[in-house]
Design an enzyme around this catalytic site. Structure first.
Site, short mmCIF file in Angstrom:
data_model
loop_
_atom_site.label_atom_id
_atom_site.label_comp_id
_atom_site.label_asym_id
_atom_site.label_seq_id
_atom_site.Cartn_x
_atom_site.Cartn_y
_atom_site.Cartn_z
N GLU A 138 4.52 -15.23 -12.81
CA GLU A 138 3.97 -13.97 -12.29
C GLU A 138 3.37 -13.11 -13.40
OE1 GLU A 138 6.48 -10.88 -10.41
OE2 GLU A 138 8.17 -11.63 -11.53
N LYS A 145 4.92 -4.13 -6.48
CA LYS A 145 6.36 -4.03 -6.73
C LYS A 145 7.14 -4.13 -5.42
CE LYS A 145 9.89 -3.13 -9.39
NZ LYS A 145 10.31 -4.31 -10.17
N HIS A 168 14.14 -37.68 -10.10
CA HIS A 168 13.80 -38.01 -8.71
C HIS A 168 12.34 -37.66 -8.38
CE1 HIS A 168 17.89 -39.11 -7.84
NE2 HIS A 168 18.27 -38.00 -8.43
N CYS A 187 0.83 -1.20 0.00
CA CYS A 187 0.00 0.00 0.00
C CYS A 187 0.87 1.26 0.00
CB CYS A 187 -0.95 0.08 1.18
SG CYS A 187 -2.03 -1.33 1.35
N ARG A 237 3.32 0.04 -5.13
CA ARG A 237 3.12 -0.59 -3.82
C ARG A 237 1.79 -1.34 -3.73
NH1 ARG A 237 6.80 1.99 -0.33
NH2 ARG A 237 5.77 1.06 1.45
N GLU A 295 14.43 -18.56 -11.79
CA GLU A 295 14.01 -17.19 -12.11
C GLU A 295 13.11 -17.17 -13.35
OE1 GLU A 295 13.98 -14.47 -10.69
OE2 GLU A 295 13.82 -12.94 -12.22
N LYS A 299 9.35 -15.71 -13.31
CA LYS A 299 8.97 -14.61 -14.20
C LYS A 299 7.76 -15.00 -15.04
CE LYS A 299 10.86 -11.91 -13.49
NZ LYS A 299 11.86 -11.23 -12.71
N ASN A 340 -0.69 1.74 5.89
CA ASN A 340 0.14 0.79 5.15
C ASN A 340 0.69 -0.19 6.19
OD1 ASN A 340 3.57 1.10 3.97
ND2 ASN A 340 2.14 -0.56 3.62
N GLY A 341 0.53 -1.48 5.93
CA GLY A 341 1.02 -2.48 6.89
C GLY A 341 -0.04 -3.53 7.12
N TRP A 369 -3.02 -2.59 -1.63
CA TRP A 369 -2.79 -4.00 -1.96
C TRP A 369 -3.48 -4.76 -0.83
CZ3 TRP A 369 -0.53 -8.28 0.34
CH2 TRP A 369 -0.30 -9.37 -0.50
O1 M6R Z 1 12.33 -5.45 -3.82
P1 M6R Z 1 12.83 -6.85 -3.61
O2 M6R Z 1 13.96 -7.18 -4.52
O3 M6R Z 1 13.21 -7.11 -2.17
O4 M6R Z 1 11.63 -7.79 -3.96
C1 M6R Z 1 11.70 -9.17 -3.78
C2 M6R Z 1 10.61 -9.87 -4.56
O5 M6R Z 1 9.37 -9.45 -4.12
C3 M6R Z 1 10.74 -9.61 -6.06
O6 M6R Z 1 11.98 -9.98 -6.56
C4 M6R Z 1 9.64 -10.37 -6.83
O7 M6R Z 1 9.88 -11.74 -6.75
C5 M6R Z 1 9.59 -9.88 -8.27
N1 M6R Z 1 8.25 -9.49 -8.60
C6 M6R Z 1 10.04 -10.86 -9.27
O8 M6R Z 1 9.94 -10.40 -10.57
#
Ligand code: M6R
Length: 609
Positions: free
Chosen positions: A489, A604, A505, A2, A27, A482, A486, A99-100, A73
């Site tokens: 998400e 983000k 396995h 947020c 946020r 990764e 990606k 926020n929190g 959020w």
């Molecule tokens: O801001 P940060 O790097 O600490 O964020 C960590 C994760 O939330 C962030 O890398 C998330 O996995 C991304 N959306 C991946 O693309």
């Protein structure tokens, strides 16, 4: 998560709130709201993004010169108009943005329900504002005191801005665990979750300390009191950083722009750190920092943890030092055995990830030395660690980490090489050669981006897939993780990354005819092993996509698609091979009609546990 934005001063509050909230949408973006005070308090809240809220604003909302705003959020309750902030107490006296997360919201709500308090929303935030009023009414307290008393019973994290109808020209702010910054202008205060929306208005900032209640009124110096009602001072700092107004520059999304700016940004970052122009001095201090260190622990979440996993391979291989990589969210609760001989590296793009912050706090209090590798200038992590290394990548707007991820890999490669040099675990000639190779990595990244067309055509073959597997070995294993993160998400297609040797396995049972398997291949010692694993997938009729260094030759017919990456030393292949995977997730998401910059349910900056 947020974002909070608030204003009190001479100017019309509404446009300032809107401009700020748009900058804070990273946020969270599932609903937004404002409350603006003029002749009366106008409350406007809607599900959806800030642009949507703007459409519902009455013309006269611009009259007020005091207001609070929020972009959400969701933690408690769906993304609806009713659950959007600001929230009000039962009498309407108090209005609040938060926020929190209030972890004990349920028992507090139950207690207040028994006392006849009526709730309108499902949120934890409404519990907080009702609790403040409950204390005020029950004990006839001043608002400041009611806030402090209510917060004694709150478990969780919060940054709040509170408006009291009885003092309509002032705002109350307080935080614990979530960030809040106050900009001090001429006869005006701008309050925000981060300095970026404040930057156009003033360069004087207060990073509010935890549990200090600030009161802001136009034309009056702010006052700050602690939980014992003692007056305290807060330090005014000057904003050292300029925030660019980030545009898409002709790209259809921030994500595509950020992918394409990687060569220039990485070159710039390396120039700063290798050319000694970085101002953060971490690399200069490295000999002292590591002089008495037995072990390195790397902490991060999501993509940031994946870059840490690559660093584990690099540091153990070249610097011959023991490295452990942990999910920050697990580390904080595992009673980790750490001490002064541990070096803790927290990796975070935003520098605001709640779990990473909490894990670093534990590390610091155990006497370990802490390093932060962050992109967010002056972020919480940058300010709390012993040493910081900035990525200098410019703001990343797309929720998916792209340029920040490649920058993390690049910075960690540089740090690994420097540690190897200091520990003399590789000869100087090799170190010099590897540093020179690293210096040129941006050229390879540029060449890697030329695969966009072939990646787009492959993406069209994946749109109907239910599940996609990514395989790697060695330092390409974290890149497989990764790639899968990606893809899921952004495109909402289920994907998993595996160390290729692990398939037999268990996971191999998942294979179905034409299930895509994306194998990442470089020319290190595990090449033969990995290609045997790929053959095993092929034998089970999977669709094989190989992304490989161009100097690797494959036998005919082994893959349905082959994507060549520039020929570069294997230790740089994690940086290079992450590029086609970013493009792949971008194109799959785009062709599926997904919002690539703001995927569903994400934010983000993950500022709650
Ligand atoms: O801001 P940060 O790097 O600490 O964020 C960590 C994760 O939330 C962030 O890398 C998330 O996995 C991304 N959306 C991946 O693309």
């Amino acid at each position: 998560m947020c974002g909070i934005m608030a204003y009190v001063g001479e100017q019309s509050a509404f446009p300032i709130l809107m401009e700020g909230l748009k900058k804070l949408e990273y946020r969270g973006y599932d609903s937004a709201g404002v409350a603006v005070m003029s002749d009366e308090l106008r409350l406007l809240k809607k599900s959806g993004k800030v642009n949507n809220l703007e459409k519902y604003a009455p013309d006269d909302i611009t009259i007020g010169t005091l207001g609070i705003g929020h972009t959400r959020w969701a933690t408690h309750g769906a993304a609806s108009d009713l659950n959007a902030h600001p929230h009000q107490s039962m009498s309407g006296r108090y209005t609040l943005v938060h926020n929190g997360i209030i972890e004990n919201a349920a028992p507090l709500k139950e207690m207040m329900l028994k006392h006849g308090i009526v709730f309108k929303s499902e949120t934890d935030t409404e519990v907080l504002v009702q609790l403040i009023e409950w204390y005020q009414m029950r004990f006839q307290l001043e608002t400041q005191m009611a806030v402090q008393r209510a917060l004694e019973y709150i478990e969780g994290s919060f940054a709040i801005v509170l408006f009291d109808l009885h003092t309509p020209d002032q705002l109350f702010v307080i935080r614990r665990g979530s960030p809040l910054v106050i900009g001090i202008g001429d006869d005006e205060y701008i309050i925000s979750s981060d300095p970026m929306p404040i930057a156009p208005h003033t360069d004087q900032l207060i990073y509010l300390e935890e549990d200090i209640l600030g009161v802001f009124k136009k034309g009056t110096a702010p006052s700050f009191v602690d939980a014992q009602e003692e007056m305290v001072e807060q330090t005014i700092e000057y904003l050292s950083h300029t925030y660019e107004d980030v545009m898409k520059e002709g790209y259809d999304s921030y994500m595509l722009k950020e992918i394409n700016e990687q060569p220039a940004r990485i070159a710039h970052m390396l120039d700063r750190h290798m050319g000694g122009r970085a101002n953060d001095e971490l690399l200069d201090r490295l000999p002292t920092i590591i002089s008495d260190i037995d072990r390195i622990i790397i902490l991060g979440c999501g993509s940031s943890r994946h870059s840490g996993l690559v660093a584990e391979y690099l540091m153990e291989t070249y610097a011959r030092i023991s490295v452990e990589v942990e999910y920050a969210s697990e580390f904080r609760y595992k009673n980790a055995m750490i001490g002064p001989k541990d070096l803790i590296i927290g990796i975070s793009q935003s520098g605001e990830t709640a779990d990473t912050i909490a894990a670093l706090k534990i590390a610091s209090s155990s006497g370990a030395t802490t390093i932060g590798i962050v992109n967010g200038v002056n972020s919480t992590i940058a300010r709390m660690v012993d040493h910081v290394l900035y990525l200098h990548m410019g703001q990343e707007i797309g929720v998916a980490s792209t340029k920040a991820f490649s920058a993390q890999l690049t910075a960690l490669t540089l740090i690994s090489m420097r540690i190897a040099e200091i520990r003399k675990t590789i000869c100087q000639e090799d170190t010099d050669r590897m540093l020179l190779d690293l210096k040129n990595v941006s050229e390879h990244v540029k060449t890697a981006l030329e695969c966009a067309d072939i990646i787009e055509s492959i993406s069209l073959d994946l749109l109907e897939s239910r599940s996609i597997i990514f395989l790697g070995r060695g330092m390409l294993y974290p890149i497989a993780l990764e790639g899968a993160l990606k893809l899921k998400e952004l495109s909402y297609i289920h994907a998993e990354g595996f160390a290729a040797g692990e398939m037999k396995h268990g996971p191999i049972a998942l294979l179905e005819e034409r299930m895509p398997v994306i194998a990442l291949v470089n020319d290190d010692c595990s090449l033969e092993k990995l290609m045997s694993n790929v053959q095993e997938m092929k034998a089970r009729k999977a669709m094989i996509i190989v992304i490989k260094s161009s100097n690797v030759t494959l036998s005919a017919g082994v893959a349905d698609y082959i994507v060549d990456m520039p020929d570069c030393p294997a230790f740089l292949s994690p940086i290079i091979q992450s590029i086609p995977l970013q493009l792949l997730s971008y194109y799959v998401a785009k062709h599926k009609g997904c919002d690539v910059d703001q995927p569903r349910h994400l934010a983000k900056s993950v500022t709650v546990e």
